[in-house]
Design a protein around this motif. Structure first.
Motif, PDB file in Angstrom:
ATOM      1  N   VAL A 113     -28.029 -17.451 -19.062  1.00  0.00           N
ATOM      2  CA  VAL A 113     -27.840 -16.424 -20.088  1.00  0.00           C
ATOM      3  C   VAL A 113     -29.178 -16.084 -20.740  1.00  0.00           C
ATOM      4  N   ASP A 114     -29.963 -17.120 -21.077  1.00  0.00           N
ATOM      5  CA  ASP A 114     -31.262 -16.884 -21.710  1.00  0.00           C
ATOM      6  C   ASP A 114     -32.193 -16.111 -20.778  1.00  0.00           C
ATOM      7  N   ALA A 115     -32.187 -16.471 -19.490  1.00  0.00           N
ATOM      8  CA  ALA A 115     -33.046 -15.765 -18.528  1.00  0.00           C
ATOM      9  C   ALA A 115     -32.622 -14.307 -18.396  1.00  0.00           C
ATOM     10  N   PHE A 116     -31.319 -14.074 -18.289  1.00  0.00           N
ATOM     11  CA  PHE A 116     -30.803 -12.715 -18.146  1.00  0.00           C
ATOM     12  C   PHE A 116     -31.164 -11.879 -19.364  1.00  0.00           C
ATOM     13  N   ASP A 117     -30.901 -12.413 -20.565  1.00  0.00           N
ATOM     14  CA  ASP A 117     -31.167 -11.660 -21.795  1.00  0.00           C
ATOM     15  C   ASP A 117     -32.656 -11.418 -21.990  1.00  0.00           C
ATOM     16  N   ALA A 118     -33.477 -12.417 -21.648  1.00  0.00           N
ATOM     17  CA  ALA A 118     -34.925 -12.269 -21.823  1.00  0.00           C
ATOM     18  C   ALA A 118     -35.470 -11.158 -20.942  1.00  0.00           C
ATOM     19  N   VAL A 119     -34.967 -11.052 -19.724  1.00  0.00           N
ATOM     20  CA  VAL A 119     -35.436  -9.988 -18.824  1.00  0.00           C
ATOM     21  C   VAL A 119     -35.025  -8.623 -19.366  1.00  0.00           C
ATOM     22  N   LEU A 120     -33.800  -8.501 -19.889  1.00  0.00           N
ATOM     23  CA  LEU A 120     -33.377  -7.224 -20.468  1.00  0.00           C
ATOM     24  C   LEU A 120     -34.244  -6.853 -21.671  1.00  0.00           C
ATOM     25  N   VAL A 121     -34.555  -7.845 -22.500  1.00  0.00           N
ATOM     26  CA  VAL A 121     -35.430  -7.586 -23.656  1.00  0.00           C
ATOM     27  C   VAL A 121     -36.812  -7.165 -23.170  1.00  0.00           C
ATOM     28  N   TYR A 122     -37.333  -7.845 -22.154  1.00  0.00           N
ATOM     29  CA  TYR A 122     -38.634  -7.499 -21.589  1.00  0.00           C
ATOM     30  C   TYR A 122     -38.631  -6.063 -21.076  1.00  0.00           C
ATOM     31  N   LYS A 123     -37.507  -5.637 -20.516  1.00  0.00           N
ATOM     32  CA  LYS A 123     -37.388  -4.276 -19.974  1.00  0.00           C
ATOM     33  C   LYS A 123     -37.094  -3.237 -21.052  1.00  0.00           C
ATOM     34  N   GLY A 124     -36.931  -3.683 -22.296  1.00  0.00           N
ATOM     35  CA  GLY A 124     -36.740  -2.735 -23.395  1.00  0.00           C
ATOM     36  C   GLY A 124     -35.299  -2.446 -23.758  1.00  0.00           C
ATOM     37  N   TYR A 125     -34.367  -3.273 -23.285  1.00  0.00           N
ATOM     38  CA  TYR A 125     -32.951  -3.037 -23.571  1.00  0.00           C
ATOM     39  C   TYR A 125     -32.424  -4.029 -24.614  1.00  0.00           C
ATOM     40  N   ASP A 126     -33.192  -4.148 -25.704  1.00  0.00           N
ATOM     41  CA  ASP A 126     -32.772  -5.010 -26.813  1.00  0.00           C
ATOM     42  C   ASP A 126     -31.390  -4.625 -27.326  1.00  0.00           C
ATOM     43  N   ASP A 127     -31.099  -3.310 -27.330  1.00  0.00           N
ATOM     44  CA  ASP A 127     -29.847  -2.839 -27.916  1.00  0.00           C
ATOM     45  C   ASP A 127     -28.619  -3.367 -27.176  1.00  0.00           C
ATOM     46  N   LEU A 128     -28.775  -3.694 -25.894  1.00  0.00           N
ATOM     47  CA  LEU A 128     -27.661  -4.280 -25.152  1.00  0.00           C
ATOM     48  C   LEU A 128     -27.395  -5.713 -25.596  1.00  0.00           C
ATOM     49  N   VAL A 129     -28.468  -6.436 -25.890  1.00  0.00           N
ATOM     50  CA  VAL A 129     -28.359  -7.864 -26.190  1.00  0.00           C
ATOM     51  C   VAL A 129     -27.989  -8.111 -27.650  1.00  0.00           C
ATOM     52  N   GLN A 130     -28.457  -7.249 -28.551  1.00  0.00           N
ATOM     53  CA  GLN A 130     -28.344  -7.507 -29.990  1.00  0.00           C
ATOM     54  C   GLN A 130     -26.924  -7.695 -30.517  1.00  0.00           C
ATOM     55  N   PRO A 131     -25.892  -7.021 -29.975  1.00  0.00           N
ATOM     56  CA  PRO A 131     -24.539  -7.299 -30.475  1.00  0.00           C
ATOM     57  C   PRO A 131     -24.071  -8.726 -30.205  1.00  0.00           C
TER      58      PRO A 131
END
Length: 280
Positions: A113-131
């Motif tokens: 989960v941490d790896a998946f979320d970190a990659v999305l944040v790195y790619k600029g999709y913080d808004d997907l993870v933040q909820p």
């Protein structure tokens, strides 16, 4: 209006084939991305020693006790050296199933989960993870350190007894000379592929109907992705490393899907940049 033969060929064959080939490459992209981005290393370091020890223990025991009897049995149906090859894949498949039950379901999920979320944040999709978890706005160059503790249920992939059962039931396909191993990987990849995007489906807040529809539209892509993912799981000892790089690869794919989706939405709802004033 009827399509030209070239347009029909693109729609029916060329684009689907291209998409399948792209999907097959994501597991390898995940490995390369992991190697090239050291912020992910701590996620593996915490699991590395127990992962190697468990994988080595399971595989050594299987090869010591089960390999030769299974090769001897396969030799009744196979010619030349194919019994040794299929026997190797059979034992590796058994090892992958055992390790998945003992390790993946209980110890790896949080790191994935941490790896998946970190990659999305790195790619600029913080808004997907933040909820689902806070994402720090600090100017950190480390996406893993930007992730807070989950505030909602965060599961990378649900423990699927059905998937494990199908994996075990389909293992005898390895008895079939030459085509048995590819058939085994494709049939098990059929279910394994969509499960690798379970986290993405949750972040998109899909219900069951939406998940099934999304996966059905990309059925062959997910099947081949799942087959390559499972092939990497058969690599002795390194299978646990590839569990983490699989989370990276599925996040890279999810980021590309998000980019495509948002571009399509922007084209549909793009407002006019200017309007002409009517002449007086």
């Amino acid at each position: 209006m009827s399509q030209s033969p070239w347009a029909a060929a693109q729609r029916v064959f060329i684009r689907p084939t291209r998409n399948v080939l792209y999907a097959c490459m994501y597991p390898f992209k995940g490995v390369l991305f992991f190697i090239g981005h050291p912020f992910l290393y701590p996620l593996l370091r915490a699991r590395l020693i127990p992962a190697f020890l468990l994988s080595a223990f399971v595989l050594l025991n299987l090869f010591f006790w089960a390999y030769l009897p299974q090769v001897a049995f396969l030799a009744l149906f196979h010619r030349a050296g194919s019994a040794w090859v299929n026997g190797t894949f059979l034992v590796l498949g058994e090892g992958a199933a055992i390790v998945a039950i003992l390790f993946e379901a209980f110890l790896v999920d949080e790191s994935q989960v941490d790896a998946f979320d970190a990659v999305l944040v790195y790619k600029g999709y913080d808004d997907l993870v933040q909820p689902f978890r806070p994402v720090s706005e600090d100017s950190l160059n480390n996406p893993v350190e930007r992730l807070g503790k989950p505030i909602r249920s965060s599961v990378y992939g649900p423990f699927s007894f059905r998937q494990i059962a199908e994996f075990v039931i389909l293992l005898p396909l390895n008895f079939v000379p030459y085509v048995g191993v590819p058939m085994f990987l494709l049939l098990t990849g059929y279910r394994a592929g969509p499960l690798q995007h379970w986290r993405y489906f949750n972040l998109r807040e899909f219900d069951r109907k939406q998940r099934n529809a999304f996966a059905r539209r990309r059925r062959w892509e997910y099947t081949w992705y799942g087959a390559v993912y499972l092939l990497l799981q058969l690599v002795p000892v390194l299978s646990m490393v590839f569990l983490l790089t699989a989370a990276v690869s599925s996040a890279l794919w999810a980021a590309d899907l998000e980019t495509e989706r948002r571009q399509q939405e922007a084209r549909v709802v793009q407002p006019s940049e200017y309007t002409d004033d009517p002449e007086g």
